[in-house]
Motif scaffolding. Structure first.
Motif, PDB file in Angstrom:
ATOM      1  N   MET A   1       0.677  -1.257   0.188  1.00 55.25           N
ATOM      2  CA  MET A   1      -0.195  -0.238   0.147  1.00 55.25           C
ATOM      3  C   MET A   1       0.479   0.882  -0.343  1.00 55.25           C
ATOM      4  O   MET A   1       1.989   1.341   0.950  1.00 55.25           O
ATOM      5  CB  MET A   1      -0.793  -0.162   0.981  1.00 55.25           C
ATOM      6  N   LYS A   2       0.988   2.081  -0.997  1.00 52.75           N
ATOM      7  CA  LYS A   2       1.041   3.637  -1.555  1.00 52.75           C
ATOM      8  C   LYS A   2       0.404   4.595  -0.451  1.00 52.75           C
ATOM      9  O   LYS A   2      -0.207   4.988   0.706  1.00 52.75           O
ATOM     10  CB  LYS A   2       1.769   3.877  -2.594  1.00 52.75           C
ATOM     11  N   LYS A   3       1.621   5.530   0.495  1.00 57.05           N
ATOM     12  CA  LYS A   3       1.339   6.025   1.267  1.00 57.05           C
ATOM     13  C   LYS A   3       1.875   7.536   0.020  1.00 57.05           C
ATOM     14  O   LYS A   3       3.044   7.698   0.623  1.00 57.05           O
ATOM     15  CB  LYS A   3       1.705   6.643   3.177  1.00 57.05           C
ATOM     16  N   THR A   4       1.435   8.307   0.003  1.00 56.90           N
ATOM     17  CA  THR A   4       1.667   9.912  -0.895  1.00 56.90           C
ATOM     18  C   THR A   4       1.389  10.560   0.330  1.00 56.90           C
ATOM     19  O   THR A   4       0.654  10.775   0.542  1.00 56.90           O
ATOM     20  CB  THR A   4       0.424   9.884  -1.633  1.00 56.90           C
ATOM     21  N   THR A   5       2.890  11.893   0.986  1.00 60.01           N
ATOM     22  CA  THR A   5       2.707  12.876   1.482  1.00 60.01           C
ATOM     23  C   THR A   5       2.747  14.331   0.895  1.00 60.01           C
ATOM     24  O   THR A   5       4.111  14.183   0.480  1.00 60.01           O
ATOM     25  CB  THR A   5       4.386  12.815   2.613  1.00 60.01           C
ATOM     26  N   THR A   6       2.408  15.292   0.684  1.00 59.57           N
ATOM     27  CA  THR A   6       2.573  16.256   0.154  1.00 59.57           C
ATOM     28  C   THR A   6       2.677  17.207   1.084  1.00 59.57           C
ATOM     29  O   THR A   6       2.415  17.536   1.727  1.00 59.57           O
ATOM     30  CB  THR A   6       1.469  16.553  -0.604  1.00 59.57           C
ATOM     31  N   ILE A   7       4.242  17.737   0.913  1.00 57.00           N
ATOM     32  CA  ILE A   7       4.875  19.518   1.957  1.00 57.00           C
ATOM     33  C   ILE A   7       4.451  20.702   1.067  1.00 57.00           C
ATOM     34  O   ILE A   7       5.131  20.444  -0.113  1.00 57.00           O
ATOM     35  CB  ILE A   7       6.263  18.945   2.270  1.00 57.00           C
ATOM     36  N   LYS A   8       3.728  20.981   1.690  1.00 58.72           N
ATOM     37  CA  LYS A   8       3.904  22.968   1.600  1.00 58.72           C
ATOM     38  C   LYS A   8       5.816  23.926   1.461  1.00 58.72           C
ATOM     39  O   LYS A   8       5.391  23.870   3.088  1.00 58.72           O
ATOM     40  CB  LYS A   8       3.174  24.048   1.605  1.00 58.72           C
ATOM     41  N   ASN A   9       5.878  24.191   0.372  1.00 61.02           N
ATOM     42  CA  ASN A   9       7.384  25.250   0.657  1.00 61.02           C
ATOM     43  C   ASN A   9       7.632  26.051   1.447  1.00 61.02           C
ATOM     44  O   ASN A   9       6.422  26.560   0.797  1.00 61.02           O
ATOM     45  CB  ASN A   9       8.832  24.552  -0.126  1.00 61.02           C
ATOM     46  N   SER A  10       8.182  26.908   1.786  1.00 60.61           N
ATOM     47  CA  SER A  10       8.086  28.197   1.954  1.00 60.61           C
ATOM     48  C   SER A  10       8.284  29.726   0.689  1.00 60.61           C
ATOM     49  O   SER A  10       6.973  30.246   1.001  1.00 60.61           O
ATOM     50  CB  SER A  10       8.950  28.186   2.833  1.00 60.61           C
ATOM     51  N   ASP A  11       8.088  28.818  -0.888  1.00 60.85           N
ATOM     52  CA  ASP A  11       7.945  29.639  -2.078  1.00 60.85           C
ATOM     53  C   ASP A  11       7.041  29.359  -2.046  1.00 60.85           C
ATOM     54  O   ASP A  11       6.341  29.859  -3.889  1.00 60.85           O
ATOM     55  CB  ASP A  11       9.860  29.089  -2.613  1.00 60.85           C
ATOM     56  N   GLY A  12       5.608  28.769  -1.431  1.00 64.63           N
ATOM     57  CA  GLY A  12       4.809  28.062  -1.932  1.00 64.63           C
ATOM     58  C   GLY A  12       4.420  26.509  -3.083  1.00 64.63           C
ATOM     59  O   GLY A  12       3.154  26.706  -4.004  1.00 64.63           O
ATOM     60  N   THR A  13       5.762  26.342  -3.117  1.00 73.03           N
ATOM     61  CA  THR A  13       5.780  25.275  -3.911  1.00 73.03           C
ATOM     62  C   THR A  13       5.403  23.817  -3.298  1.00 73.03           C
ATOM     63  O   THR A  13       5.454  24.259  -1.988  1.00 73.03           O
ATOM     64  CB  THR A  13       7.001  24.777  -5.331  1.00 73.03           C
ATOM     65  N   THR A  14       4.898  22.733  -4.050  1.00 71.31           N
ATOM     66  CA  THR A  14       4.818  21.542  -2.858  1.00 71.31           C
ATOM     67  C   THR A  14       5.443  19.955  -3.207  1.00 71.31           C
ATOM     68  O   THR A  14       6.219  20.161  -4.886  1.00 71.31           O
ATOM     69  CB  THR A  14       2.987  20.530  -2.889  1.00 71.31           C
ATOM     70  N   THR A  15       6.128  19.910  -2.316  1.00 70.62           N
ATOM     71  CA  THR A  15       7.131  18.745  -2.802  1.00 70.62           C
ATOM     72  C   THR A  15       6.091  17.499  -2.462  1.00 70.62           C
ATOM     73  O   THR A  15       5.060  17.413  -1.407  1.00 70.62           O
ATOM     74  CB  THR A  15       8.225  18.630  -1.488  1.00 70.62           C
ATOM     75  N   THR A  16       6.007  16.223  -2.981  1.00 71.65           N
ATOM     76  CA  THR A  16       5.237  15.159  -3.069  1.00 71.65           C
ATOM     77  C   THR A  16       6.691  14.054  -2.797  1.00 71.65           C
ATOM     78  O   THR A  16       7.524  13.438  -3.713  1.00 71.65           O
ATOM     79  CB  THR A  16       4.099  14.733  -3.921  1.00 71.65           C
ATOM     80  N   SER A  17       5.694  13.127  -1.995  1.00 71.21           N
ATOM     81  CA  SER A  17       6.899  12.449  -1.805  1.00 71.21           C
ATOM     82  C   SER A  17       6.219  10.541  -1.092  1.00 71.21           C
ATOM     83  O   SER A  17       5.200  10.964  -0.837  1.00 71.21           O
ATOM     84  CB  SER A  17       7.900  12.168  -0.294  1.00 71.21           C
ATOM     85  N   ASP A  18       6.423   9.694  -1.966  1.00 72.59           N
ATOM     86  CA  ASP A  18       5.525   8.071  -1.858  1.00 72.59           C
ATOM     87  C   ASP A  18       6.780   7.035  -0.384  1.00 72.59           C
ATOM     88  O   ASP A  18       7.863   7.589  -0.618  1.00 72.59           O
ATOM     89  CB  ASP A  18       5.714   7.645  -2.778  1.00 72.59           C
ATOM     90  N   THR A  19       6.055   6.928   0.150  1.00 69.35           N
ATOM     91  CA  THR A  19       6.542   5.750   0.927  1.00 69.35           C
ATOM     92  C   THR A  19       5.835   4.221   0.920  1.00 69.35           C
ATOM     93  O   THR A  19       4.448   4.570   1.225  1.00 69.35           O
ATOM     94  CB  THR A  19       6.634   6.117   2.670  1.00 69.35           C
ATOM     95  N   TYR A  20       6.245   3.012   1.108  1.00 64.00           N
ATOM     96  CA  TYR A  20       5.823   2.240   1.095  1.00 64.00           C
ATOM     97  C   TYR A  20       6.388   1.619   2.487  1.00 64.00           C
ATOM     98  O   TYR A  20       6.819   0.611   2.337  1.00 64.00           O
ATOM     99  CB  TYR A  20       6.387   1.407  -0.388  1.00 64.00           C
ATOM    100  N   PRO A  21       5.212   1.466   3.333  1.00 64.83           N
ATOM    101  CA  PRO A  21       5.312   0.825   4.508  1.00 64.83           C
ATOM    102  C   PRO A  21       5.520  -0.773   4.495  1.00 64.83           C
ATOM    103  O   PRO A  21       4.870  -1.132   3.514  1.00 64.83           O
ATOM    104  CB  PRO A  21       4.284   0.806   5.780  1.00 64.83           C
ATOM    105  N   PRO A  22       6.464  -1.443   5.204  1.00 64.11           N
ATOM    106  CA  PRO A  22       5.882  -3.067   4.860  1.00 64.11           C
ATOM    107  C   PRO A  22       4.697  -3.540   5.045  1.00 64.11           C
ATOM    108  O   PRO A  22       4.479  -3.229   5.502  1.00 64.11           O
ATOM    109  CB  PRO A  22       7.019  -3.580   5.988  1.00 64.11           C
ATOM    110  N   SER A  23       4.405  -4.115   4.404  1.00 64.22           N
ATOM    111  CA  SER A  23       3.314  -5.564   4.144  1.00 64.22           C
ATOM    112  C   SER A  23       3.302  -6.180   5.512  1.00 64.22           C
ATOM    113  O   SER A  23       4.332  -6.526   6.118  1.00 64.22           O
ATOM    114  CB  SER A  23       3.212  -6.223   3.079  1.00 64.22           C
ATOM    115  N   PRO A  24       2.171  -6.900   5.894  1.00 67.19           N
ATOM    116  CA  PRO A  24       2.722  -7.587   7.299  1.00 67.19           C
ATOM    117  C   PRO A  24       3.061  -8.750   6.558  1.00 67.19           C
ATOM    118  O   PRO A  24       2.588  -9.379   5.816  1.00 67.19           O
ATOM    119  CB  PRO A  24       0.327  -7.263   7.595  1.00 67.19           C
ATOM    120  N   THR A  25       3.342  -9.791   7.987  1.00 64.90           N
ATOM    121  CA  THR A  25       3.761 -10.921   7.496  1.00 64.90           C
ATOM    122  C   THR A  25       2.127 -12.011   7.514  1.00 64.90           C
ATOM    123  O   THR A  25       1.584 -11.901   8.979  1.00 64.90           O
ATOM    124  CB  THR A  25       4.801 -11.603   8.999  1.00 64.90           C
ATOM    125  N   VAL A  26       2.209 -12.624   6.461  1.00 64.08           N
ATOM    126  CA  VAL A  26       0.816 -13.572   6.685  1.00 64.08           C
ATOM    127  C   VAL A  26       1.684 -15.409   6.625  1.00 64.08           C
ATOM    128  O   VAL A  26       2.469 -15.451   6.034  1.00 64.08           O
ATOM    129  CB  VAL A  26       0.441 -13.657   5.306  1.00 64.08           C
TER     130      VAL A  26
END
Length: 130
Positions: A1-26
């Protein structure tokens, strides 16, 4: 499952990053009853049953069993085969088991003679744990 984080920079632009938390063990195990038969009925290897019980049901009960390969999971379903002429109280049948009755660890019958057989049964082949 992908988690997307968006950060608003001081100059008004945005930075987006994606993280992938570890999958549960089955953990997957097979609930198998292959090549296994239940232990004694009513706690004995030989059981004398009256051929004529005057129409009174007799309960047959198996000890608790656990699945091979899933030793913490109880077997709750069994297929019982009764001799011809025996009356099963509140019978449940299945086209998958011609001549057999589906039940839990106990079955009430009105006997007239013959040999009783029972088999452990699993409706599901896989389970998830974890």
């Amino acid at each position: 499952m992908k988690k997307t984080t968006t950060i608003k920079n001081s100059d008004g632009t945005t930075t987006t990053s994606d993280t992938y938390p570890p999958s549960p063990t089955v953990t997957v195990g097979i609930k198998s009853v292959r090549d296994r038969t239940p232990a004694s009925i009513n706690g004995t290897t030989s059981l004398s049953v009256p051929l004529c019980s005057n129409g009174q049901p007799i309960a047959f009960t198996l000890p608790q069993h656990y699945f091979a390969g899933a030793s913490s999971v109880l077997i709750t379903d069994y297929v019982w085969q009764m001799p011809t002429g025996w009356q099963v109280v509140n019978p449940t049948t299945s086209p998958d088991f011609p001549g057999g009755y589906l039940s839990g660890r106990s079955l009430s019958i009105i006997p007239t003679g013959g040999l009783v057989r029972t088999y452990q049964y699993s409706r599901r082949r896989w389970y998830n744990a974890g």
